[in-house]
Write an enzyme that holds these catalytic residues in place. Structure first.
Site, short mmCIF file in Angstrom:
data_model
loop_
_atom_site.label_atom_id
_atom_site.label_comp_id
_atom_site.label_asym_id
_atom_site.label_seq_id
_atom_site.Cartn_x
_atom_site.Cartn_y
_atom_site.Cartn_z
N ARG A 1 42.22 51.22 39.20
CA ARG A 1 43.35 50.49 39.82
C ARG A 1 44.26 49.91 38.75
O ARG A 1 45.49 49.90 38.89
CB ARG A 1 42.82 49.38 40.73
CG ARG A 1 42.21 49.91 42.03
CD ARG A 1 41.44 48.81 42.74
NE ARG A 1 42.26 47.68 43.09
CZ ARG A 1 41.84 46.41 43.11
NH1 ARG A 1 40.58 46.11 42.81
NH2 ARG A 1 42.65 45.44 43.43
N LYS B 1 31.44 41.59 44.44
CA LYS B 1 30.72 40.98 43.30
C LYS B 1 30.06 39.68 43.73
O LYS B 1 28.93 39.38 43.35
CB LYS B 1 31.72 40.71 42.16
CG LYS B 1 32.15 41.99 41.45
CD LYS B 1 33.17 41.73 40.36
CE LYS B 1 34.54 41.44 40.93
NZ LYS B 1 35.69 41.78 40.13
N SER C 1 37.02 43.98 46.04
CA SER C 1 36.64 43.85 44.63
C SER C 1 35.98 42.49 44.37
O SER C 1 34.88 42.41 43.81
CB SER C 1 37.90 44.02 43.78
OG SER C 1 37.67 43.63 42.45
N HIS D 1 34.40 31.10 42.79
CA HIS D 1 35.17 32.16 42.12
C HIS D 1 36.63 31.76 42.04
O HIS D 1 37.20 31.26 43.02
CB HIS D 1 35.05 33.47 42.91
CG HIS D 1 35.83 34.59 42.30
ND1 HIS D 1 35.35 35.34 41.26
CD2 HIS D 1 37.07 35.06 42.56
CE1 HIS D 1 36.26 36.24 40.90
NE2 HIS D 1 37.32 36.09 41.67
N ASP E 1 32.78 48.53 41.87
CA ASP E 1 33.98 47.76 41.55
C ASP E 1 34.41 47.98 40.11
O ASP E 1 35.60 48.08 39.82
CB ASP E 1 33.77 46.26 41.80
CG ASP E 1 35.03 45.49 41.40
OD1 ASP E 1 36.09 45.78 41.99
OD2 ASP E 1 34.97 44.65 40.49
N1 URA Z 1 40.00 39.99 40.46
C1 URA Z 1 39.06 40.90 40.82
O1 URA Z 1 37.89 40.73 40.50
N2 URA Z 1 39.45 41.97 41.51
C2 URA Z 1 40.73 42.20 41.90
O2 URA Z 1 41.01 43.19 42.52
C3 URA Z 1 41.70 41.26 41.50
C4 URA Z 1 41.28 40.16 40.78
#
Ligand code: URA
Length: 434
Positions: free
Chosen positions: A168, A187, A183, A82, A161
């Site tokens: 957010r 995932k 967050s 990621h 999320d």
């Molecule tokens: N990327 C994400 O998936 N979540 C966040 O909170 C910030 C960046």
């Protein structure tokens, strides 16, 4: 228990219990908690923070808020990567085939571009015929047969999320380490990989501007991931200028393919070797990072990773013949060079402005519903520390119309700062956390 009490408790700086956090996350997911109360709690979390236990609990609740992918039917070690988002970040396109050549199973879900940052899914979709939507069965079948797949994130994974991120985004509550950790990690954990490497970007093109903040975020995500039973490592990499030279969609695929052919960006190659070595060591595939780097280098230098990339493109419906005989994907019909207004050295590049310039070419979205121009983008010819003479080309922008070309070229020039004194080249890797 009710939201009023939970918000009050956090407003007073007290730690929330598992029951309270579960109540919040399930209420956000099923829509029973109104946005104004969810937003109030998010702001209280930003002001008062969450301790490690609360961060773990909210991540766990969000991970389990929807479907969890079960990859256990795939033999071997399943890995994922990621990136927190950058400009010119085409790492996945090079790294995933390298890893597959080393025997790891890459089961990856990626996102689309967000703001000035690009997304792997948009880049892959610039390859004619390439599909980024597979059923869970086809996702698993493709990983089993080819050793890698990259698809778009489905709405069923970590739905909490999706809702919280949207809130957010509009309530100035993005920049809290516990919320970012939950967050991203929810995932990743819902995707079911055994080992995950995180590429946390820092600098003017990243949302973590300071290396210290990026390191703190990286450490927190690694801790949470390990607590959830996964092998997790993190690389803090520089985003004070684009990664490599190409920014856009098809344009970035071109740079990735050139790198797989051994002629692309040294920087991109270096980042892939570092990220890949972390995964190879964590998964027990290599005894140490040095051995891991030589395995990955062999995959690249032998051309096996390039062949694997073409196999991957074909497996997901893409037309790999566009790359036949050293060819590349098409670029836009119009181009314009951006030239240095004075001689000297490139002192600084505002990476977010480079991202904005790419967006202006049509390679990114200004609004969610905007349609991308797959061939648009830009190529930077000079990076921080490079000497330049007055009038020399420092970059080229590509677009389909003159207006876009003009606006993007102007923005790109604004992103550059020059000095008469020599400037140090930037270091790419700030820290490795394992
Ligand atoms: N990327 C994400 O998936 N979540 C966040 O909170 C910030 C960046």
């Amino acid at each position: 228990m009710n939201m009023y009490e939970i918000i009050t408790k956090k407003k007073l700086g007290k730690a929330l219990t598992k029951e309270e956090i579960d109540y919040f996350v399930s209420g956000v997911t099923d829509g029973s908690i109104p946005d104004y109360q969810a937003a109030a709690l998010l702001m209280a979390i930003c002001m008062r923070g969450m301790n490690d236990e609360e961060t773990f609990l909210i991540t766990d609740a969000m991970t389990h808020s929807g479907e969890m992918l079960d990859l256990s039917v795939i033999e071997g070690i399943k890995v994922d990567k990621h990136s927190t988002g950058g400009v010119g970040d085409k790492t996945t396109l090079v790294l995933a085939p390298m890893l597959a050549c080393c025997g790891l199973k890459v089961a990856k879900m990626s996102g689309r571009g967000l703001g000035h940052t690009g997304g792997t899914i948009d880049k892959l979709e610039s390859i004619p015929g390439f599909t980024t939507t597979l059923s869970d069965e086809d996702f698993i079948k493709t990983v089993r047969e080819h050793g890698l797949t990259v698809v778009g994130q489905t709405a069923d994974l970590a739905p909490a999320d999706k809702k919280l991120y949207a809130l957010r985004d509009v309530t100035a509550t993005i920049d809290n380490i516990s919320l970012i950790t939950s967050s991203i990690m929810s995932k990743k954990l819902a995707c079911g990989a055994d080992a995950i490497v995180l590429d946390v970007k820092t600098g003017s093109g990243a949302f973590m501007k300071e290396p210290g903040d990026a390191i703190a975020l990286g450490k927190k995500m690694v801790d949470i991931g390990k607590r959830a039973g996964k092998k997790v490592g993190c690389v803090i990499s520089d985003m004070n200028q684009p990664l490599g030279t190409h920014v856009g969609n098809a344009i970035e695929v071109n740079e990735a393919v050139e790198t797989l052919r051994g002629r692309g960006s040294a920087e991109l190659r270096e980042l892939c070797l570092v990220l890949g070595s972390v995964l190879l060591v964590m998964s027990g595939t290599a005894p140490d990072r040095q051995e891991a780097v030589s395995m990955l280098s062999e995959a690249l230098d032998s051309g096996r990773a390039l062949d694997k990339f073409m196999e991957f493109v074909r497996a997901q419906g893409g037309d790999a013949s566009v790359f036949d005989n050293d060819a590349l994907l098409a670029t836009a019909p119009l181009s314009r060079d951006v030239c240095a207004p004075c001689g000297g050295y490139v002192k600084r590049i505002s990476c977010s402005e480079v991202g904005m310039a790419s967006l202006l070419t049509g390679a990114g979205r200004e609004k969610k519903e905007d349609v991308l121009d797959p061939a648009a983008g830009l190529i930077v010819a000079r990076k921080v520390g490079d000497p330049v003479s007055a009038g020399e080309k420092i970059a080229t922008v590509y677009a389909s119309d003159e207006d876009r070309l003009e606006r993007a070229a102007e923005k790109l020039l604004e992103a550059y700062e020059f000095s008469s004194e020599p400037a140090e080249p930037l270091k790419l890797i700030h820290e490795i956390i394992m």
